[in-house]
Scaffold this motif. Structure first.
Motif, PDB file in Angstrom:
ATOM      1  N   GLN A 185      -1.834   9.556 -51.547  1.00 28.06           N
ATOM      2  CA  GLN A 185      -0.443   9.573 -51.103  1.00 28.06           C
ATOM      3  C   GLN A 185       0.037  10.993 -50.867  1.00 28.06           C
ATOM      4  OE1 GLN A 185       2.824   7.045 -52.934  1.00 28.06           O
ATOM      5  NE2 GLN A 185       3.464   9.032 -53.701  1.00 28.06           N
ATOM      6  N   ALA A 186      -0.356  11.920 -51.744  1.00 28.35           N
ATOM      7  CA  ALA A 186       0.084  13.303 -51.611  1.00 28.35           C
ATOM      8  C   ALA A 186      -0.492  13.941 -50.354  1.00 28.35           C
ATOM      9  CB  ALA A 186      -0.324  14.107 -52.842  1.00 28.35           C
ATOM     10  N   ILE A 187      -1.779  13.699 -50.087  1.00 26.41           N
ATOM     11  CA  ILE A 187      -2.400  14.263 -48.885  1.00 26.41           C
ATOM     12  C   ILE A 187      -1.721  13.711 -47.637  1.00 26.41           C
ATOM     13  CG2 ILE A 187      -4.510  14.272 -47.496  1.00 26.41           C
ATOM     14  CD1 ILE A 187      -6.093  14.550 -50.052  1.00 26.41           C
ATOM     15  N   GLN A 188      -1.427  12.419 -47.635  1.00 24.01           N
ATOM     16  CA  GLN A 188      -0.734  11.820 -46.496  1.00 24.01           C
ATOM     17  C   GLN A 188       0.640  12.446 -46.312  1.00 24.01           C
ATOM     18  OE1 GLN A 188      -0.166   7.593 -46.778  1.00 24.01           O
ATOM     19  NE2 GLN A 188       0.707   7.419 -44.738  1.00 24.01           N
ATOM     20  N   ALA A 189       1.349  12.687 -47.420  1.00 20.46           N
ATOM     21  CA  ALA A 189       2.667  13.303 -47.335  1.00 20.46           C
ATOM     22  C   ALA A 189       2.567  14.723 -46.791  1.00 20.46           C
ATOM     23  CB  ALA A 189       3.327  13.317 -48.720  1.00 20.46           C
ATOM     24  N   PHE A 190       1.537  15.471 -47.234  1.00 21.59           N
ATOM     25  CA  PHE A 190       1.332  16.821 -46.733  1.00 21.59           C
ATOM     26  C   PHE A 190       1.047  16.792 -45.232  1.00 21.59           C
ATOM     27  CE2 PHE A 190       1.134  18.210 -51.049  1.00 21.59           C
ATOM     28  CZ  PHE A 190       1.303  19.581 -51.037  1.00 21.59           C
ATOM     29  N   GLU A 191       0.187  15.862 -44.810  1.00 21.90           N
ATOM     30  CA  GLU A 191      -0.182  15.775 -43.401  1.00 21.90           C
ATOM     31  C   GLU A 191       1.014  15.411 -42.532  1.00 21.90           C
ATOM     32  OE1 GLU A 191      -3.361  12.969 -43.437  1.00 21.90           O
ATOM     33  OE2 GLU A 191      -4.893  14.484 -43.891  1.00 21.90           O
ATOM     34  N   GLU A 192       1.833  14.469 -43.018  1.00 20.72           N
ATOM     35  CA  GLU A 192       3.004  14.062 -42.250  1.00 20.72           C
ATOM     36  C   GLU A 192       3.995  15.216 -42.124  1.00 20.72           C
ATOM     37  OE1 GLU A 192       3.586  11.331 -40.521  1.00 20.72           O
ATOM     38  OE2 GLU A 192       1.535  10.733 -41.028  1.00 20.72           O
ATOM     39  N   ARG A 199       5.239  19.837 -34.637  1.00 22.00           N
ATOM     40  CA  ARG A 199       6.007  19.385 -33.479  1.00 22.00           C
ATOM     41  C   ARG A 199       7.227  20.270 -33.256  1.00 22.00           C
ATOM     42  NH1 ARG A 199       5.335  13.996 -35.789  1.00 22.00           N
ATOM     43  NH2 ARG A 199       3.643  12.903 -34.722  1.00 22.00           N
ATOM     44  N   GLU A 200       7.851  20.673 -34.351  1.00 21.88           N
ATOM     45  CA  GLU A 200       9.031  21.519 -34.239  1.00 21.88           C
ATOM     46  C   GLU A 200       8.687  22.899 -33.682  1.00 21.88           C
ATOM     47  OE1 GLU A 200      10.555  21.507 -38.176  1.00 21.88           O
ATOM     48  OE2 GLU A 200      11.605  19.574 -37.954  1.00 21.88           O
ATOM     49  N   ARG A 201       7.453  23.348 -33.927  1.00 24.06           N
ATOM     50  CA  ARG A 201       7.029  24.661 -33.434  1.00 24.06           C
ATOM     51  C   ARG A 201       6.496  24.606 -32.005  1.00 24.06           C
ATOM     52  NH1 ARG A 201       4.357  24.701 -38.445  1.00 24.06           N
ATOM     53  NH2 ARG A 201       2.335  24.663 -37.368  1.00 24.06           N
ATOM     54  N   MET A 202       6.221  23.414 -31.486  1.00 27.92           N
ATOM     55  CA  MET A 202       5.702  23.278 -30.123  1.00 27.92           C
ATOM     56  C   MET A 202       6.721  23.789 -29.112  1.00 27.92           C
ATOM     57  SD  MET A 202       3.957  19.496 -30.029  1.00 27.92           S
ATOM     58  CE  MET A 202       4.014  19.507 -28.223  1.00 27.92           C
ATOM     59  N   PRO A 226      -4.758   8.360 -19.042  1.00 26.86           N
ATOM     60  CA  PRO A 226      -4.307   9.709 -18.663  1.00 26.86           C
ATOM     61  C   PRO A 226      -3.523  10.405 -19.779  1.00 26.86           C
ATOM     62  CG  PRO A 226      -3.976   8.197 -16.847  1.00 26.86           C
ATOM     63  CD  PRO A 226      -4.374   7.357 -18.032  1.00 26.86           C
ATOM     64  N   LEU A 227      -2.742   9.613 -20.547  1.00 26.57           N
ATOM     65  CA  LEU A 227      -2.022  10.189 -21.683  1.00 26.57           C
ATOM     66  C   LEU A 227      -2.999  10.739 -22.706  1.00 26.57           C
ATOM     67  CD1 LEU A 227       0.419  10.657 -23.557  1.00 26.57           C
ATOM     68  CD2 LEU A 227       0.234   8.261 -24.268  1.00 26.57           C
ATOM     69  N   GLY A 228      -4.067   9.987 -22.997  1.00 25.37           N
ATOM     70  CA  GLY A 228      -5.077  10.446 -23.946  1.00 25.37           C
ATOM     71  C   GLY A 228      -5.728  11.739 -23.492  1.00 25.37           C
ATOM     72  N   LEU A 236      -3.599  18.200 -28.835  1.00 26.74           N
ATOM     73  CA  LEU A 236      -2.566  17.519 -29.605  1.00 26.74           C
ATOM     74  C   LEU A 236      -2.936  16.095 -29.980  1.00 26.74           C
ATOM     75  CD1 LEU A 236       0.532  18.619 -27.462  1.00 26.74           C
ATOM     76  CD2 LEU A 236      -0.253  19.623 -29.622  1.00 26.74           C
ATOM     77  N   PHE A 237      -4.164  15.676 -29.671  1.00 28.77           N
ATOM     78  CA  PHE A 237      -4.503  14.272 -29.873  1.00 28.77           C
ATOM     79  C   PHE A 237      -4.389  13.862 -31.343  1.00 28.77           C
ATOM     80  CE2 PHE A 237      -7.212  10.587 -30.502  1.00 28.77           C
ATOM     81  CZ  PHE A 237      -6.793   9.770 -29.460  1.00 28.77           C
ATOM     82  N   GLU A 238      -4.889  14.685 -32.239  1.00 27.73           N
ATOM     83  CA  GLU A 238      -4.836  14.335 -33.665  1.00 27.73           C
ATOM     84  C   GLU A 238      -3.394  14.222 -34.145  1.00 27.73           C
ATOM     85  OE1 GLU A 238      -6.467  15.948 -38.003  1.00 27.73           O
ATOM     86  OE2 GLU A 238      -7.152  16.892 -36.147  1.00 27.73           O
ATOM     87  N   LEU A 239      -2.546  15.059 -33.603  1.00 27.01           N
ATOM     88  CA  LEU A 239      -1.146  15.049 -34.002  1.00 27.01           C
ATOM     89  C   LEU A 239      -0.444  13.763 -33.577  1.00 27.01           C
ATOM     90  CD1 LEU A 239       1.222  16.702 -35.216  1.00 27.01           C
ATOM     91  CD2 LEU A 239       1.638  17.581 -32.914  1.00 27.01           C
ATOM     92  N   TYR A 240      -0.838  13.232 -32.403  1.00 30.99           N
ATOM     93  CA  TYR A 240      -0.171  12.055 -31.846  1.00 30.99           C
ATOM     94  C   TYR A 240      -1.042  10.803 -31.878  1.00 30.99           C
ATOM     95  CZ  TYR A 240       3.605  14.947 -29.895  1.00 30.99           C
ATOM     96  OH  TYR A 240       4.685  15.780 -29.729  1.00 30.99           O
ATOM     97  N   GLN A 241      -2.180  10.849 -32.576  1.00 31.16           N
ATOM     98  CA  GLN A 241      -3.125   9.744 -32.461  1.00 31.16           C
ATOM     99  C   GLN A 241      -2.567   8.405 -32.945  1.00 31.16           C
ATOM    100  OE1 GLN A 241      -6.684  10.326 -34.756  1.00 31.16           O
ATOM    101  NE2 GLN A 241      -5.608  11.154 -36.524  1.00 31.16           N
TER     102      GLN A 241
END
Length: 249
Positions: A185-192, A199-202, A226-228, A236-241
């Motif tokens: 759960q902690a790793i998932q929270a860190f990743e999110e 995204r905010e830095r993009m 085409p989106l992929g 950015l694929f991992e970020l939006y997968q």
């Protein structure tokens, strides 16, 4: 000397056994093997804030098996960070004895095989109490277990049965079990949180382009591939997968 790692349902659990003869009561592996978490906290450790675990530890005095020693106190943990294998050497114990230190040394030796976050922790002595009751341990265990199940003091309350010496190893083992349960759960929270931050830095134009591509793909499934490709080209694929895969039929 020990067999200690086993994978069950994707989680690493720790197991200990001595090879030579019977362990002594002062061996940390003996304390670990004789620690029973009767009632675990209802909640996992917080990934971004400190957590205070209210523990009740039951042990049998070595000189009188007809009695039970009840220790109550608080185990405080602090927000974790991602652990690198060598980082366990930086971990310090506060309020724990030498046998708990040996247990931690053992974990350090095998750190490369344990996926974990580093939590800082300490025993809060100001909240500690200890008393002995004239009742066998099993009876006290069942009585307090029923009380915990009927009305738990807090979502971070724990009832543990362990050994009278070294009793702090039992609490350290409780801590390690809580960390192991909290890691996914902690790793998932860190990743999110990292995804949101990224995204905010993009750059705004890149973010707008991706959003337009998603909006178009939501209306026309022919635009999903085409989106992929766009996401992969921009790295950015991992970020939006998760969002991307949700579009697939």
């Amino acid at each position: 000397m020990f067999s200690f790692l086993r994978q069950e349902d994707g989680n690493f659990l720790l197991y200990f056994h001595a090879m030579n003869g019977n362990p002594t009561p002062f061996d940390f592996s003996y304390a670990v093997r004789h620690t029973e978490i009767v009632c675990a906290p209802e909640r996992l450790l917080d990934a971004f804030d400190q957590t205070v675990v209210d523990y009740t530890l039951l042990t049998q005095p070595m000189d009188d098996p007809s009695k039970t020693r009840i220790r109550e106190g608080k185990l405080q943990t602090f927000p974790p960070r991602i652990l690198l294998p060598g980082d366990l050497s930086l971990q310090e114990l506060e309020g724990f004895g030498p046998q708990a230190q040996r247990y931690l040394d053992f974990l350090r030796e095998h750190a490369s095989r344990i996926r974990i976050l580093r939590y800082s922790y300490r025993l809060r002595r100001e909240a500690y109490s200890e008393h002995v009751v004239a009742e066998p341990l099993e009876g006290v265990r069942e009585r307090l277990k029923a009380e915990f199940q009927a009305h738990v003091k807090s979502p971070y309350a724990a009832l543990v049965v362990g050994v009278d010496e070294p009793w702090d190893v039992c609490l350290l083992h409780l801590f390690m079990r809580l960390v192991q349960a909290s890691v996914p759960q902690a790793i998932q929270a860190f990743e999110e949180r990292e995804k949101v931050s990224f995204r905010e830095r993009m750059p705004k134009d890149a973010r707008d382009e991706v959003e337009r591509a998603f909006a178009a793909a939501e209306k026309d499934s022919a635009l999903i591939k085409p989106l992929g490709r766009l996401l992969k080209e921009k790295g950015l694929f991992e970020l939006y997968q998760d969002r991307f895969f949700a579009l697939l039929p």
